[in-house]
Design a protein around this motif. Structure first.
Motif, PDB file in Angstrom:
ATOM      1  N   LEU A  30       0.829  -1.203   0.000  1.00  0.00           N
ATOM      2  CA  LEU A  30       0.000   0.000   0.000  1.00  0.00           C
ATOM      3  C   LEU A  30       0.866   1.257   0.000  1.00  0.00           C
ATOM      4  O   LEU A  30       0.572   2.213  -0.720  1.00  0.00           O
ATOM      5  N   VAL A  31       1.946   1.238   0.764  1.00  0.00           N
ATOM      6  CA  VAL A  31       2.889   2.357   0.786  1.00  0.00           C
ATOM      7  C   VAL A  31       3.489   2.568  -0.604  1.00  0.00           C
ATOM      8  O   VAL A  31       3.733   3.704  -1.018  1.00  0.00           O
ATOM      9  N   GLN A  32       3.707   1.481  -1.333  1.00  0.00           N
ATOM     10  CA  GLN A  32       4.269   1.562  -2.680  1.00  0.00           C
ATOM     11  C   GLN A  32       3.219   1.913  -3.730  1.00  0.00           C
ATOM     12  O   GLN A  32       3.549   2.090  -4.894  1.00  0.00           O
ATOM     13  N   GLY A  33       1.959   2.008  -3.334  1.00  0.00           N
ATOM     14  CA  GLY A  33       0.896   2.363  -4.262  1.00  0.00           C
ATOM     15  C   GLY A  33       0.304   1.185  -5.012  1.00  0.00           C
ATOM     16  O   GLY A  33      -0.373   1.366  -6.020  1.00  0.00           O
ATOM     17  N   ARG A  34       0.534  -0.012  -4.537  1.00  0.00           N
ATOM     18  CA  ARG A  34       0.037  -1.232  -5.193  1.00  0.00           C
ATOM     19  C   ARG A  34      -1.164  -1.752  -4.408  1.00  0.00           C
ATOM     20  O   ARG A  34      -1.058  -2.643  -3.582  1.00  0.00           O
ATOM     21  N   ILE A  35      -2.329  -1.194  -4.689  1.00  0.00           N
ATOM     22  CA  ILE A  35      -3.520  -1.446  -3.877  1.00  0.00           C
ATOM     23  C   ILE A  35      -4.017  -2.889  -4.000  1.00  0.00           C
ATOM     24  O   ILE A  35      -4.359  -3.514  -2.995  1.00  0.00           O
ATOM     25  N   ILE A  36      -4.067  -3.425  -5.208  1.00  0.00           N
ATOM     26  CA  ILE A  36      -4.580  -4.787  -5.401  1.00  0.00           C
ATOM     27  C   ILE A  36      -3.692  -5.803  -4.684  1.00  0.00           C
ATOM     28  O   ILE A  36      -4.189  -6.696  -3.986  1.00  0.00           O
ATOM     29  N   ALA A  37      -2.377  -5.673  -4.837  1.00  0.00           N
ATOM     30  CA  ALA A  37      -1.453  -6.591  -4.152  1.00  0.00           C
ATOM     31  C   ALA A  37      -1.612  -6.463  -2.635  1.00  0.00           C
ATOM     32  O   ALA A  37      -1.586  -7.468  -1.917  1.00  0.00           O
TER      33      ALA A  37
END
Length: 73
Positions: free
Chosen positions: A24-31
């Protein structure tokens, strides 16, 4: 972020505390959602043993995935 960058280290540390938070911090919401649902669900079913083992593997995978992430430019 490049692999091994400070952002990836922070993301991996975030995953130690809550699985998926690093993604989530990296902006990868689905993962982030996938890791969080599988790990939290597996840990919630700890008395069945197998889901807890699967959750532990996915928790470790989420940490490694955040640490090794390379953003496509």
């Amino acid at each position: 972020m490049a692999q091994g960058s400070g952002g990836n280290v922070i993301a991996a540390i975030c995953n130690l505390f809550f699985p998926g938070l690093g993604q989530l911090v990296q902006g990868r919401i689905i993962a982030a959602l996938i890791f969080a649902i599988i790990v939290v669900g597996g840990y919630a079913l700890w008395w069945l043993v197998i889901p807890a083992i699967i959750a532990g593997v996915f928790h470790l995978w989420s940490i490694i995935d955040a640490a090794r992430f390379k953003a496509s430019d």
